[in-house]
Scaffold this motif. Structure first.
Motif, PDB file in Angstrom:
ATOM      1  N   LYS A  67      44.294  48.104  42.531  1.00 59.77           N
ATOM      2  CA  LYS A  67      45.220  49.236  42.674  1.00 59.77           C
ATOM      3  C   LYS A  67      46.608  48.742  43.089  1.00 59.77           C
ATOM      4  CE  LYS A  67      41.741  52.704  43.725  1.00 59.77           C
ATOM      5  NZ  LYS A  67      41.175  53.581  44.759  1.00 59.77           N
ATOM      6  N   ARG A  68      46.646  47.818  44.050  1.00 64.27           N
ATOM      7  CA  ARG A  68      47.930  47.269  44.489  1.00 64.27           C
ATOM      8  C   ARG A  68      48.628  46.548  43.349  1.00 64.27           C
ATOM      9  NH1 ARG A  68      50.219  42.671  44.865  1.00 64.27           N
ATOM     10  NH2 ARG A  68      48.298  41.537  44.463  1.00 64.27           N
ATOM     11  N   PHE A  69      47.890  45.634  42.712  1.00 62.94           N
ATOM     12  CA  PHE A  69      48.498  44.827  41.673  1.00 62.94           C
ATOM     13  C   PHE A  69      48.958  45.679  40.493  1.00 62.94           C
ATOM     14  CE2 PHE A  69      48.519  42.402  37.771  1.00 62.94           C
ATOM     15  CZ  PHE A  69      49.364  41.360  38.123  1.00 62.94           C
TER      16      PHE A  69
ATOM     17  N   LYS B 100      50.712  37.544  43.089  1.00 63.33           N
ATOM     18  CA  LYS B 100      49.604  37.395  42.141  1.00 63.33           C
ATOM     19  C   LYS B 100      48.376  38.149  42.649  1.00 63.33           C
ATOM     20  CE  LYS B 100      50.868  33.019  40.017  1.00 63.33           C
ATOM     21  NZ  LYS B 100      51.574  33.607  38.922  1.00 63.33           N
ATOM     22  N   PHE B 101      47.506  38.476  41.738  1.00 63.84           N
ATOM     23  CA  PHE B 101      46.260  39.153  42.078  1.00 63.84           C
ATOM     24  C   PHE B 101      45.409  38.222  42.926  1.00 63.84           C
ATOM     25  CE2 PHE B 101      41.924  40.535  41.369  1.00 63.84           C
ATOM     26  CZ  PHE B 101      42.034  41.919  41.451  1.00 63.84           C
ATOM     27  N   ASN B 102      44.854  38.748  44.004  1.00 64.24           N
ATOM     28  CA  ASN B 102      44.010  37.949  44.895  1.00 64.24           C
ATOM     29  C   ASN B 102      42.550  38.135  44.491  1.00 64.24           C
ATOM     30  OD1 ASN B 102      42.636  36.650  46.899  1.00 64.24           O
ATOM     31  ND2 ASN B 102      43.446  37.871  48.584  1.00 64.24           N
ATOM     32  N   PHE B 103      42.035  37.215  43.698  1.00 60.31           N
ATOM     33  CA  PHE B 103      40.655  37.286  43.241  1.00 60.31           C
ATOM     34  C   PHE B 103      39.655  37.052  44.372  1.00 60.31           C
ATOM     35  CE2 PHE B 103      42.787  36.784  39.196  1.00 60.31           C
ATOM     36  CZ  PHE B 103      42.011  37.565  38.335  1.00 60.31           C
ATOM     37  N   GLU B 104      40.139  36.657  45.539  1.00 63.04           N
ATOM     38  CA  GLU B 104      39.280  36.424  46.700  1.00 63.04           C
ATOM     39  C   GLU B 104      39.353  37.576  47.695  1.00 63.04           C
ATOM     40  OE1 GLU B 104      37.381  33.708  46.473  1.00 63.04           O
ATOM     41  OE2 GLU B 104      38.444  33.241  44.613  1.00 63.04           O
ATOM     42  N   ALA B 105      40.035  38.654  47.364  1.00 65.22           N
ATOM     43  CA  ALA B 105      40.191  39.791  48.281  1.00 65.22           C
ATOM     44  C   ALA B 105      38.831  40.396  48.608  1.00 65.22           C
ATOM     45  CB  ALA B 105      41.101  40.847  47.648  1.00 65.22           C
TER      46      ALA B 105
ATOM     47  N   PHE C 149      46.123  32.690  36.578  1.00 73.58           N
ATOM     48  CA  PHE C 149      45.363  32.037  35.516  1.00 73.58           C
ATOM     49  C   PHE C 149      43.965  32.617  35.345  1.00 73.58           C
ATOM     50  CE2 PHE C 149      42.648  28.704  33.748  1.00 73.58           C
ATOM     51  CZ  PHE C 149      43.299  28.524  32.540  1.00 73.58           C
ATOM     52  N   LYS C 150      43.334  33.045  36.438  1.00 67.96           N
ATOM     53  CA  LYS C 150      41.979  33.581  36.336  1.00 67.96           C
ATOM     54  C   LYS C 150      41.926  34.830  35.456  1.00 67.96           C
ATOM     55  CE  LYS C 150      39.978  31.829  40.599  1.00 67.96           C
ATOM     56  NZ  LYS C 150      39.328  32.196  41.866  1.00 67.96           N
ATOM     57  N   SER C 151      43.065  35.496  35.291  1.00 76.29           N
ATOM     58  CA  SER C 151      43.091  36.701  34.460  1.00 76.29           C
ATOM     59  C   SER C 151      42.804  36.377  32.990  1.00 76.29           C
ATOM     60  CB  SER C 151      44.433  37.423  34.594  1.00 76.29           C
ATOM     61  OG  SER C 151      45.478  36.631  34.060  1.00 76.29           O
ATOM     62  N   VAL C 152      43.157  35.185  32.548  1.00 71.01           N
ATOM     63  CA  VAL C 152      42.881  34.787  31.157  1.00 71.01           C
ATOM     64  C   VAL C 152      41.378  34.781  30.918  1.00 71.01           C
ATOM     65  CG1 VAL C 152      43.104  32.924  29.470  1.00 71.01           C
ATOM     66  CG2 VAL C 152      45.020  33.460  30.991  1.00 71.01           C
ATOM     67  N   GLU C 153      40.636  34.205  31.835  1.00 74.15           N
ATOM     68  CA  GLU C 153      39.172  34.164  31.723  1.00 74.15           C
ATOM     69  C   GLU C 153      38.587  35.570  31.851  1.00 74.15           C
ATOM     70  OE1 GLU C 153      35.931  32.079  30.682  1.00 74.15           O
ATOM     71  OE2 GLU C 153      37.932  31.245  30.896  1.00 74.15           O
ATOM     72  N   LEU C 154      39.149  36.365  32.746  1.00 72.71           N
ATOM     73  CA  LEU C 154      38.687  37.747  32.908  1.00 72.71           C
ATOM     74  C   LEU C 154      38.823  38.515  31.596  1.00 72.71           C
ATOM     75  CD1 LEU C 154      37.829  40.213  34.640  1.00 72.71           C
ATOM     76  CD2 LEU C 154      40.248  40.512  35.174  1.00 72.71           C
ATOM     77  N   ILE C 155      39.970  38.419  30.953  1.00 68.64           N
ATOM     78  CA  ILE C 155      40.209  39.133  29.700  1.00 68.64           C
ATOM     79  C   ILE C 155      39.263  38.644  28.607  1.00 68.64           C
ATOM     80  CG2 ILE C 155      41.909  39.535  27.864  1.00 68.64           C
ATOM     81  CD1 ILE C 155      44.049  39.552  30.137  1.00 68.64           C
ATOM     82  N   LYS C 156      39.039  37.341  28.546  1.00 65.24           N
ATOM     83  CA  LYS C 156      38.103  36.797  27.553  1.00 65.24           C
ATOM     84  C   LYS C 156      36.714  37.409  27.684  1.00 65.24           C
ATOM     85  CE  LYS C 156      39.978  32.143  26.963  1.00 65.24           C
ATOM     86  NZ  LYS C 156      39.709  30.710  27.231  1.00 65.24           N
TER      87      LYS C 156
END
Length: 92
Positions: free
Chosen positions: A23-25, A10-15, A56-63
């Motif tokens: 880029k990795r994801f 999964k994408f690491n939103f804390e990276a 799950f955080k990607s849903v909020e990001l897209i919104k």
């Protein structure tokens, strides 16, 4: 569609570098689409897989992307907007 035994992290939103993490994801996700023969699937299917695999955080990001609601249903437009979000243009 082929049944895949391959998963991606999964994408690491804390990276520390969200640009590098994107880029990795995105590279892994594109490979996932190819391996699973999903490139020709409808956008809504690809978007559901994208949010499932990104987390799950990607849903909020897209919104919250600065694109129209109609564009939020177009897979390519969503990816382009996320790319601009994580990799803003440099002014040099």
């Amino acid at each position: 569609m082929a049944q895949s035994l391959i998963s991606i992290e999964k994408f690491n939103f804390e990276a520390s570098s969200l640009g590098c993490e994107w880029k990795r994801f995105s590279t892994e996700f594109n490979s996932y689409l190819v391996i699973n023969e999903m490139e020709t699937q409808p956008d809504n299917i690809k978007l559901h897989f994208f949010t499932l695999l990104m987390g799950f955080k990607s849903v909020e990001l897209i919104k919250n992307l600065q694109i129209t609601d109609a564009d939020k249903k177009v897979f390519k437009k969503v990816l382009e907007a996320i790319e601009r979000y994580f990799l803003p243009a440099s002014n040099f």
